[in-house]
Design a protein around this motif. Sequence first.
Motif, PDB file in Angstrom:
ATOM      1  N   GLY A 188      -0.365  11.115  -2.849  1.00  0.00           N
ATOM      2  CA  GLY A 188      -0.815   9.971  -2.053  1.00  0.00           C
ATOM      3  C   GLY A 188      -1.361  10.419  -0.723  1.00  0.00           C
ATOM      4  N   LEU A 189      -2.204   9.581  -0.188  1.00  0.00           N
ATOM      5  CA  LEU A 189      -2.736   9.774   1.159  1.00  0.00           C
ATOM      6  C   LEU A 189      -2.556   8.451   1.876  1.00  0.00           C
ATOM      7  CD1 LEU A 189      -4.486  11.197   3.353  1.00  0.00           C
ATOM      8  CD2 LEU A 189      -6.512  10.382   2.103  1.00  0.00           C
ATOM      9  N   VAL A 190      -1.979   8.481   3.073  1.00  0.00           N
ATOM     10  CA  VAL A 190      -1.767   7.251   3.839  1.00  0.00           C
ATOM     11  C   VAL A 190      -2.692   7.281   5.046  1.00  0.00           C
ATOM     12  CG1 VAL A 190      -0.064   5.765   4.966  1.00  0.00           C
ATOM     13  CG2 VAL A 190       0.645   7.240   3.062  1.00  0.00           C
ATOM     14  N   ASP A 245      -9.399   2.812   9.727  1.00  0.00           N
ATOM     15  CA  ASP A 245     -10.594   3.647   9.950  1.00  0.00           C
ATOM     16  C   ASP A 245     -10.598   4.874   9.039  1.00  0.00           C
ATOM     17  OD1 ASP A 245     -11.459   1.982  12.025  1.00  0.00           O
ATOM     18  OD2 ASP A 245     -10.108   2.994  13.441  1.00  0.00           O
ATOM     19  N   GLY A 246      -9.600   4.980   8.176  1.00  0.00           N
ATOM     20  CA  GLY A 246      -9.530   6.127   7.272  1.00  0.00           C
ATOM     21  C   GLY A 246      -8.868   7.342   7.908  1.00  0.00           C
ATOM     22  N   LYS A 247      -8.284   7.151   9.086  1.00  0.00           N
ATOM     23  CA  LYS A 247      -7.607   8.271   9.766  1.00  0.00           C
ATOM     24  C   LYS A 247      -6.221   8.484   9.139  1.00  0.00           C
ATOM     25  CE  LYS A 247      -5.937   8.766  14.419  1.00  0.00           C
ATOM     26  NZ  LYS A 247      -4.636   8.542  14.115  1.00  0.00           N
ATOM     27  N   PRO A 248      -5.937   9.745   8.712  1.00  0.00           N
ATOM     28  CA  PRO A 248      -4.637  10.016   8.069  1.00  0.00           C
ATOM     29  C   PRO A 248      -3.453   9.696   8.978  1.00  0.00           C
ATOM     30  CG  PRO A 248      -6.137  11.869   7.782  1.00  0.00           C
ATOM     31  CD  PRO A 248      -6.798  10.935   8.772  1.00  0.00           C
ATOM     32  N   LEU A 249      -2.402   9.161   8.391  1.00  0.00           N
ATOM     33  CA  LEU A 249      -1.188   8.859   9.153  1.00  0.00           C
ATOM     34  C   LEU A 249      -0.104   9.877   8.804  1.00  0.00           C
ATOM     35  CD1 LEU A 249      -1.145   4.950   8.823  1.00  0.00           C
ATOM     36  CD2 LEU A 249      -1.791   6.328  10.819  1.00  0.00           C
ATOM     37  N   ALA A 250       0.092  10.816   9.715  1.00  0.00           N
ATOM     38  CA  ALA A 250       1.151  11.818   9.528  1.00  0.00           C
ATOM     39  C   ALA A 250       2.492  11.144   9.804  1.00  0.00           C
ATOM     40  CB  ALA A 250       0.931  12.972  10.494  1.00  0.00           C
ATOM     41  N   ASP A 279      -1.329  15.902   7.394  1.00  0.00           N
ATOM     42  CA  ASP A 279      -2.625  15.362   6.955  1.00  0.00           C
ATOM     43  C   ASP A 279      -2.486  13.979   6.326  1.00  0.00           C
ATOM     44  OD1 ASP A 279      -3.955  17.738   7.670  1.00  0.00           O
ATOM     45  OD2 ASP A 279      -3.301  18.682   5.787  1.00  0.00           O
ATOM     46  N   GLY A 280      -1.297  13.375   6.473  1.00  0.00           N
ATOM     47  CA  GLY A 280      -1.081  12.034   5.910  1.00  0.00           C
ATOM     48  C   GLY A 280      -0.865  12.048   4.405  1.00  0.00           C
ATOM     49  N   ARG A 281      -0.611  13.235   3.863  1.00  0.00           N
ATOM     50  CA  ARG A 281      -0.499  13.346   2.396  1.00  0.00           C
ATOM     51  C   ARG A 281       0.943  13.544   1.946  1.00  0.00           C
ATOM     52  NH1 ARG A 281      -5.362  13.916   0.050  1.00  0.00           N
ATOM     53  NH2 ARG A 281      -7.060  14.359   1.478  1.00  0.00           N
ATOM     54  N   PHE A 282       1.171  13.204   0.681  1.00  0.00           N
ATOM     55  CA  PHE A 282       2.439  13.566   0.046  1.00  0.00           C
ATOM     56  C   PHE A 282       2.166  13.840  -1.425  1.00  0.00           C
ATOM     57  CE2 PHE A 282       2.210   8.994  -0.776  1.00  0.00           C
ATOM     58  CZ  PHE A 282       2.697   8.860  -2.061  1.00  0.00           C
ATOM     59  N   HIS A 293      -3.259   9.849  -8.296  1.00  0.00           N
ATOM     60  CA  HIS A 293      -3.383   9.870  -6.841  1.00  0.00           C
ATOM     61  C   HIS A 293      -3.780   8.492  -6.344  1.00  0.00           C
ATOM     62  CE1 HIS A 293      -5.165  10.646  -2.905  1.00  0.00           C
ATOM     63  NE2 HIS A 293      -4.335  11.669  -2.857  1.00  0.00           N
ATOM     64  N   TYR A 294      -3.308   8.133  -5.157  1.00  0.00           N
ATOM     65  CA  TYR A 294      -3.699   6.835  -4.578  1.00  0.00           C
ATOM     66  C   TYR A 294      -3.800   6.971  -3.071  1.00  0.00           C
ATOM     67  CZ  TYR A 294      -4.090   1.760  -4.366  1.00  0.00           C
ATOM     68  OH  TYR A 294      -4.556   0.481  -4.192  1.00  0.00           O
ATOM     69  N   THR A 295      -4.777   6.271  -2.509  1.00  0.00           N
ATOM     70  CA  THR A 295      -4.902   6.221  -1.042  1.00  0.00           C
ATOM     71  C   THR A 295      -4.393   4.861  -0.568  1.00  0.00           C
ATOM     72  OG1 THR A 295      -6.772   7.737  -1.056  1.00  0.00           O
ATOM     73  CG2 THR A 295      -6.501   6.348   0.908  1.00  0.00           C
ATOM     74  N   PHE A 296      -3.412   4.890   0.309  1.00  0.00           N
ATOM     75  CA  PHE A 296      -2.794   3.674   0.847  1.00  0.00           C
ATOM     76  C   PHE A 296      -3.336   3.437   2.255  1.00  0.00           C
ATOM     77  CE2 PHE A 296       0.122   5.819  -1.979  1.00  0.00           C
ATOM     78  CZ  PHE A 296       0.584   4.806  -2.813  1.00  0.00           C
ATOM     79  N   THR A 297      -3.927   2.280   2.462  1.00  0.00           N
ATOM     80  CA  THR A 297      -4.475   1.968   3.786  1.00  0.00           C
ATOM     81  C   THR A 297      -3.584   0.938   4.463  1.00  0.00           C
ATOM     82  OG1 THR A 297      -6.678   2.351   2.864  1.00  0.00           O
ATOM     83  CG2 THR A 297      -6.565   1.207   4.988  1.00  0.00           C
ATOM     84  N   LEU A 298      -3.002   1.330   5.592  1.00  0.00           N
ATOM     85  CA  LEU A 298      -2.105   0.417   6.308  1.00  0.00           C
ATOM     86  C   LEU A 298      -2.868  -0.290   7.421  1.00  0.00           C
ATOM     87  CD1 LEU A 298       1.208   2.501   6.700  1.00  0.00           C
ATOM     88  CD2 LEU A 298       0.370   1.179   4.748  1.00  0.00           C
ATOM     89  N   ARG A 299      -2.481  -1.525   7.678  1.00  0.00           N
ATOM     90  CA  ARG A 299      -3.127  -2.279   8.770  1.00  0.00           C
ATOM     91  C   ARG A 299      -2.204  -2.308   9.991  1.00  0.00           C
ATOM     92  NH1 ARG A 299      -0.593  -6.534   6.269  1.00  0.00           N
ATOM     93  NH2 ARG A 299      -1.802  -6.274   4.378  1.00  0.00           N
ATOM     94  N   PRO A 300      -2.813  -2.225  11.167  1.00  0.00           N
ATOM     95  CA  PRO A 300      -1.966  -2.216  12.355  1.00  0.00           C
ATOM     96  C   PRO A 300      -1.291  -3.567  12.571  1.00  0.00           C
ATOM     97  CG  PRO A 300      -4.292  -2.283  12.964  1.00  0.00           C
ATOM     98  CD  PRO A 300      -4.244  -2.164  11.473  1.00  0.00           C
ATOM     99  N   VAL A 301      -0.161  -3.533  13.218  1.00  0.00           N
ATOM    100  CA  VAL A 301       0.506  -4.771  13.616  1.00  0.00           C
ATOM    101  C   VAL A 301      -0.374  -5.419  14.683  1.00  0.00           C
ATOM    102  CG1 VAL A 301       2.546  -5.714  14.763  1.00  0.00           C
ATOM    103  CG2 VAL A 301       2.790  -3.752  13.234  1.00  0.00           C
ATOM    104  N   VAL A 302      -0.601  -6.726  14.546  1.00  0.00           N
ATOM    105  CA  VAL A 302      -1.433  -7.366  15.592  1.00  0.00           C
ATOM    106  C   VAL A 302      -0.580  -8.223  16.514  1.00  0.00           C
ATOM    107  CG1 VAL A 302      -3.729  -7.299  14.562  1.00  0.00           C
ATOM    108  CG2 VAL A 302      -2.104  -9.071  13.832  1.00  0.00           C
TER     109      VAL A 302
END
Length: 271
Positions: A110-112, A116-121, A157-160, A262-271
């Motif tokens: 997975g990639l989180v 904006d597509g920026k990896p979340l470590a 790199d935001g990966r697992f 494999h899956y890319t998980f896109t998280l949204r910021p808290v608003v």
Amino acid sequence: MAEYNERVAAVTTDIIHAVRDVLTRHGVDHAEYGAAVLWIRGLVEAGEVPMFLDNFFEQTVEQATYAGKPGSEGTVRGPYYLPGAPLLTDQPFVIPMRDDEPGDPMVLGGLVVDLDGKPLAGALVDLWHAGNDGTYSGFVGDAPPTNLRARLYTDGDGRFQIRTIRPSPYQIPTGGPTGRYLEMIGRHAWRPAHFHLRLSADGFDPLTTQLYFRGGPWLGDERGHGDVSEAVKESLKIEVTEDRDEEVAARYGLSIPFHSAHYTFTLRPVV
Ligand code: BEZ
Ligand code: FE
């Protein structure tokens, strides 16, 4: 004494009126009402209330909460999550499983990322799934309660990547009041095979979701064979590949080819 709660009053009064409308429209009589009360008592006694509610209503609440919001789609958490799964810290990550755990080995990557597509470590990934026999540890069977459950953090790199087994499709419990009810309305009890995941990171909305196996049974691709929980979404179907990567096979002691996805998980910021 409970305090007056405007929200509870608004929602539950509407539920009561909706149910009364249905009872009137269908002319439900006193004998049928008595049978329903008995059935609900059985549901409580069998401990099936959370499962029944998750099966019939959680997808609606999930949609009402998150539909239209940016980022990866979520879906139902279901009743089989247990908090406090083992936190894996030593690479390579292998989900806790028995020495003789039945099932096809599988590597899930997975990639989180953010919007904006920026990896979340350092995002926390909580993974749980059914075994080859379609049961969840801690609920059915004699596997340790941590079996096929793990938490881990994404790397720099935001990966697992984690080695597990491929879960099987399963039926929600068929031997009790929920099963009897499904039979009475002519519906099957099957859920398609899936991984459950909950992803969280500081400053982001946690994402509770599931990944399904494209082409597998009970996805609803054939009419009348859809998921009993109605929780499948197109964007959550993963492609399982016959992987020939020698480095990965060696890392986990697997023979080639092995299953991977494999899956890319896109998280949204808290608003
Ligand atoms: C599950 O995916 O584990 C699940 C969801 C709803 C009802 C039963 C099980
Ligand atoms: Fe499940």
